[in-house]
Scaffold this active site. Structure first.
Site, PDB file in Angstrom:
ATOM      1  N   GLU A   1     118.255  92.501 -15.202  1.00 36.89           N
ATOM      2  CA  GLU A   1     118.204  91.779 -13.931  1.00 36.89           C
ATOM      3  C   GLU A   1     117.025  90.803 -13.977  1.00 36.89           C
ATOM      4  O   GLU A   1     115.912  91.183 -14.370  1.00 36.89           O
ATOM      5  CB  GLU A   1     118.060  92.709 -12.715  1.00 36.89           C
ATOM      6  CG  GLU A   1     118.092  91.860 -11.435  1.00 36.89           C
ATOM      7  CD  GLU A   1     118.074  92.632 -10.125  1.00 36.89           C
ATOM      8  OE1 GLU A   1     118.007  93.880 -10.139  1.00 36.89           O
ATOM      9  OE2 GLU A   1     118.116  91.949  -9.070  1.00 36.89           O
TER      10      GLU A   1
ATOM     11  N   GLU B   1     110.550  90.273 -13.222  1.00 38.85           N
ATOM     12  CA  GLU B   1     110.091  89.763 -11.927  1.00 38.85           C
ATOM     13  C   GLU B   1     108.698  89.186 -12.144  1.00 38.85           C
ATOM     14  O   GLU B   1     107.770  89.931 -12.458  1.00 38.85           O
ATOM     15  CB  GLU B   1     110.069  90.891 -10.886  1.00 38.85           C
ATOM     16  CG  GLU B   1     109.415  90.531  -9.568  1.00 38.85           C
ATOM     17  CD  GLU B   1     109.936  89.240  -8.941  1.00 38.85           C
ATOM     18  OE1 GLU B   1     111.126  89.161  -8.607  1.00 38.85           O
ATOM     19  OE2 GLU B   1     109.132  88.290  -8.808  1.00 38.85           O
TER      20      GLU B   1
ATOM     21  N   ASP C   1     108.116  85.512 -17.314  1.00 38.25           N
ATOM     22  CA  ASP C   1     109.211  84.629 -16.951  1.00 38.25           C
ATOM     23  C   ASP C   1     110.361  84.940 -17.917  1.00 38.25           C
ATOM     24  O   ASP C   1     110.198  84.843 -19.143  1.00 38.25           O
ATOM     25  CB  ASP C   1     108.766  83.154 -17.091  1.00 38.25           C
ATOM     26  CG  ASP C   1     109.819  82.193 -16.558  1.00 38.25           C
ATOM     27  OD1 ASP C   1     111.013  82.374 -16.874  1.00 38.25           O
ATOM     28  OD2 ASP C   1     109.454  81.255 -15.826  1.00 38.25           O
TER      29      ASP C   1
ATOM     30  N   ASP D   1     115.475  81.958  -6.366  1.00 35.22           N
ATOM     31  CA  ASP D   1     114.866  80.919  -5.519  1.00 35.22           C
ATOM     32  C   ASP D   1     115.579  79.597  -5.741  1.00 35.22           C
ATOM     33  O   ASP D   1     115.737  79.166  -6.883  1.00 35.22           O
ATOM     34  CB  ASP D   1     113.391  80.715  -5.918  1.00 35.22           C
ATOM     35  CG  ASP D   1     112.599  82.001  -5.806  1.00 35.22           C
ATOM     36  OD1 ASP D   1     112.315  82.412  -4.684  1.00 35.22           O
ATOM     37  OD2 ASP D   1     112.278  82.590  -6.866  1.00 35.22           O
TER      38      ASP D   1
ATOM     39  N   LYS E   1     112.659  71.585  -3.228  1.00 32.61           N
ATOM     40  CA  LYS E   1     112.090  70.241  -3.414  1.00 32.61           C
ATOM     41  C   LYS E   1     112.366  69.729  -4.817  1.00 32.61           C
ATOM     42  O   LYS E   1     112.251  70.487  -5.787  1.00 32.61           O
ATOM     43  CB  LYS E   1     110.572  70.292  -3.194  1.00 32.61           C
ATOM     44  CG  LYS E   1     110.185  70.624  -1.768  1.00 32.61           C
ATOM     45  CD  LYS E   1     108.674  70.604  -1.642  1.00 32.61           C
ATOM     46  CE  LYS E   1     108.251  71.045  -0.252  1.00 32.61           C
ATOM     47  NZ  LYS E   1     106.837  71.362  -0.183  1.00 32.61           N
TER      48      LYS E   1
ATOM     49  N   ASP F   1     122.773  82.949  -1.295  1.00 33.44           N
ATOM     50  CA  ASP F   1     123.169  82.594   0.066  1.00 33.44           C
ATOM     51  C   ASP F   1     123.066  81.079   0.262  1.00 33.44           C
ATOM     52  O   ASP F   1     123.181  80.605   1.388  1.00 33.44           O
ATOM     53  CB  ASP F   1     122.311  83.345   1.102  1.00 33.44           C
ATOM     54  CG  ASP F   1     120.824  83.167   0.882  1.00 33.44           C
ATOM     55  OD1 ASP F   1     120.399  83.083  -0.281  1.00 33.44           O
ATOM     56  OD2 ASP F   1     120.084  83.103   1.884  1.00 33.44           O
TER      57      ASP F   1
HETATM   58  C1  LIG Z   1     114.385  84.834  -3.684  1.00 36.52           C
HETATM   59  S1  LIG Z   1     113.730  86.158  -4.598  1.00 36.52           S
HETATM   60  C2  LIG Z   1     115.066  87.346  -4.566  1.00 36.52           C
HETATM   61  C3  LIG Z   1     114.635  88.714  -4.964  1.00 36.52           C
HETATM   62  C4  LIG Z   1     115.768  89.749  -5.055  1.00 36.52           C
HETATM   63  N1  LIG Z   1     116.658  89.440  -6.164  1.00 36.52           N
HETATM   64  C5  LIG Z   1     116.511  89.816  -3.762  1.00 36.52           C
HETATM   65  O1  LIG Z   1     117.699  89.419  -3.755  1.00 36.52           O
HETATM   66  O2  LIG Z   1     115.936  90.273  -2.764  1.00 36.52           O
HETATM   67  C6  LIG Z   1     113.804  85.595  -6.290  1.00 36.52           C
HETATM   68  C7  LIG Z   1     112.836  86.345  -7.194  1.00 36.52           C
HETATM   69  O3  LIG Z   1     113.012  85.903  -8.536  1.00 36.52           O
HETATM   70  C8  LIG Z   1     111.738  85.865  -9.153  1.00 36.52           C
HETATM   71  N2  LIG Z   1     111.869  84.913 -10.263  1.00 36.52           N
HETATM   72  C9  LIG Z   1     112.111  83.583 -10.138  1.00 36.52           C
HETATM   73  N3  LIG Z   1     112.202  82.994 -11.342  1.00 36.52           N
HETATM   74  C10 LIG Z   1     112.013  83.976 -12.255  1.00 36.52           C
HETATM   75  C11 LIG Z   1     111.976  83.988 -13.678  1.00 36.52           C
HETATM   76  N4  LIG Z   1     112.119  82.854 -14.377  1.00 36.52           N
HETATM   77  N5  LIG Z   1     111.786  85.169 -14.315  1.00 36.52           N
HETATM   78  C12 LIG Z   1     111.605  86.303 -13.605  1.00 36.52           C
HETATM   79  N6  LIG Z   1     111.620  86.351 -12.234  1.00 36.52           N
HETATM   80  C13 LIG Z   1     111.817  85.201 -11.582  1.00 36.52           C
HETATM   81  C14 LIG Z   1     110.798  85.425  -8.064  1.00 36.52           C
HETATM   82  O4  LIG Z   1     109.466  85.836  -8.298  1.00 36.52           O
HETATM   83  C15 LIG Z   1     111.393  86.087  -6.832  1.00 36.52           C
HETATM   84  O5  LIG Z   1     110.774  87.343  -6.542  1.00 36.52           O
END
Ligand SMILES: C[S@@+](CC[C@H](N)C(=O)[O-])C[C@H]1O[C@@H](n2cnc3c(N)ncnc32)[C@H](O)[C@@H]1O
Length: 260
Positions: free
Chosen positions: A92, A117, A144, A167, A171, A203
Site C-alpha cells: 500500500e 507512508e 517515498d 493527495d 496546484k 474522491d
Molecule cells: C490524502 S492521504 C490518504 C491517506 C489514506 N490512504 C486514506 O485514504 O486515509 C495520502 C497519503 O499518501 C502519503 N504519500 C503521498 N505520496 C507518497 C509517496 N510518494 N510515498 C509514500 N506515501 C506517500 C501522504 O503522506 C499522505 O499521508
C-alpha cells in the site's frame, strides 16, 4: 507521546485540470523522475546518514531502502528473507492512518504486506499498532515509494498494489509531487506479477480520470475492470474513505490487472 491529531480534510473543491500529455511533457516527466525531482522529503541519496535506520526503527518491522544494510539491526536481513520467500506480497502506498492496511494484514497472515507512508509520525503510529495487533506479516517504511519500491522489491514480485485517496496536489507547481506519472506507472508495471492487481480509489473524479488515462496508456495493463473489485473482498475503509462516507462524497475506484 505520539497520537493522532484531528484530521482536517480539505472540503472545498479546487480545480484539478489535466490534459493528455504531449511528447515533450512525457519526456519532461521522465527527466524529472531520473533526477529525483518531486520526491517527498527530497532525494534520500543526499540526506545525511541515510544509510542508518532511526533508533526507534531498530529491530522493528520498519525499513528504508538505503538502510537495508545497517549492521546495527537485523531489519534488512529479515525483510530480504521474507521477500525472497514464497508468500504473496501486497503493497500500500500512502497508508495514512493504516486502517485498510492493518485490517488487510490481519485477515491474510500468509501474505507479506509492505506499507509506505512518507509522514514519519504516521508511520511510527502505525508501527505501534503492528506491535499491538501482533502482526508478523506487515513491514512499514517512511520512504517515498517512488524511490524505494524498485530498490526493495524485485520485478514481478507483487500480487497487488493499493493506492487509496492519494493527495491530488491541486496546484500546478506541486504537480511534480503527484504520485501518478508515466514513470510511476512503469514502476507499477515492473513491480506487479502477471495478473497482479492495481487497486486505486479517489474522491477526486478528475484525478481518477487522469489515473485511468495514464494506466491505460501503459501496454502492460489491461483496461479498468470493475469486476476485479471482487478480489479485494471485505475490507476496512481508509480514514479518508470513512470521511467520504460520512459526508456523502463520491468515491471513484479503479481496478487494473497486469497483463501476462
Ligand atoms: C490524502 S492521504 C490518504 C491517506 C489514506 N490512504 C486514506 O485514504 O486515509 C495520502 C497519503 O499518501 C502519503 N504519500 C503521498 N505520496 C507518497 C509517496 N510518494 N510515498 C509514500 N506515501 C506517500 C501522504 O503522506 C499522505 O499521508
Amino acid at each position: 507521546m505520539l497520537d493522532y491529531g484531528p484530521t482536517h480534510f480539505s472540503q472545498g473543491r479546487m480545480d484539478f485540470a489535466w490534459e493528455e500529455l504531449s511528447d515533450s511533457e512525457r519526456a519532461q516527466a521522465y527527466a524529472d523522475w531520473e533526477a529525483g525531482r518531486g520526491l517527498l522529503g527530497g532525494d534520500p541519496r543526499y540526506r545525511p546518514n541515510s544509510h542508518l535506520l532511526p533508533p526507534w526503527g531498530l529491530e522493528q518491522p520498519f525499513f528504508r531502502a538505503l538502510a537495508l544494510d545497517d549492521a546495527r539491526a537485523t531489519n534488512g536481513a529479515r525483510l530480504r528473507a521474507m521477500i525472497a520467500g514464497n508468500a504473496p506480497v501486497e503493497v500500500e502506498i500512502g497508508f495514512g492512518r493504516g486502517d485498510f492496511l492493518l485490517d488487510r494484514a490481519a485477515r491474510a497472515s500468509g501474505t507479506l504486506f509492505l506499507g509506505y507512508e512518507t509522514k514519519t509520525k504516521a508511520t511510527r503510529l502505525a508501527l505501534a499498532r503492528v506491535a499491538r495487533f501482533e502482526l508478523q506479516n506487515l513491514w512499514l517504511s517512511d520512504d517515498d515509494a517512488r524511490f524505494s519500491l524498485p530498490r526493495v522489491l524485485p520485478a514481478a514480485r507483487v500480487a497487488a498494489v493499493h493506492i487509496l485517496f492519494p493527495d491530488p496536489w491541486w496546484k500546478s507547481e506541486h504537480r511534480i509531487k503527484r504520485l501518478f506519472s508515466p514513470p510511476f506507472v512503469d514502476l507499477l508495471a515492473r513491480a506487479l506479477r502477471p495478473g497482479g492487481l492495481l487497486h486505486f480509489k479517489s474522491d477526486v473524479e478528475e484525478y481518477s480520470a487522469l489515473v485511468r488515462y495514464l494506466v491505460e496508456q501503459q501496454p502492460a495493463f489491461a483496461p479498468h475492470d470493475p469486476a476485479l473489485a471482487e478480489r479485494i473482498g471485505p475490507y476496512a475503509p481508509t480514514h479518508r474513505e470513512q470521511w467520504c462516507a460520512r459526508n456523502g462524497k463520491g468515491v471513484w475506484g479503479l481496478y487494473f490487472a497486469r497483463r501476462s
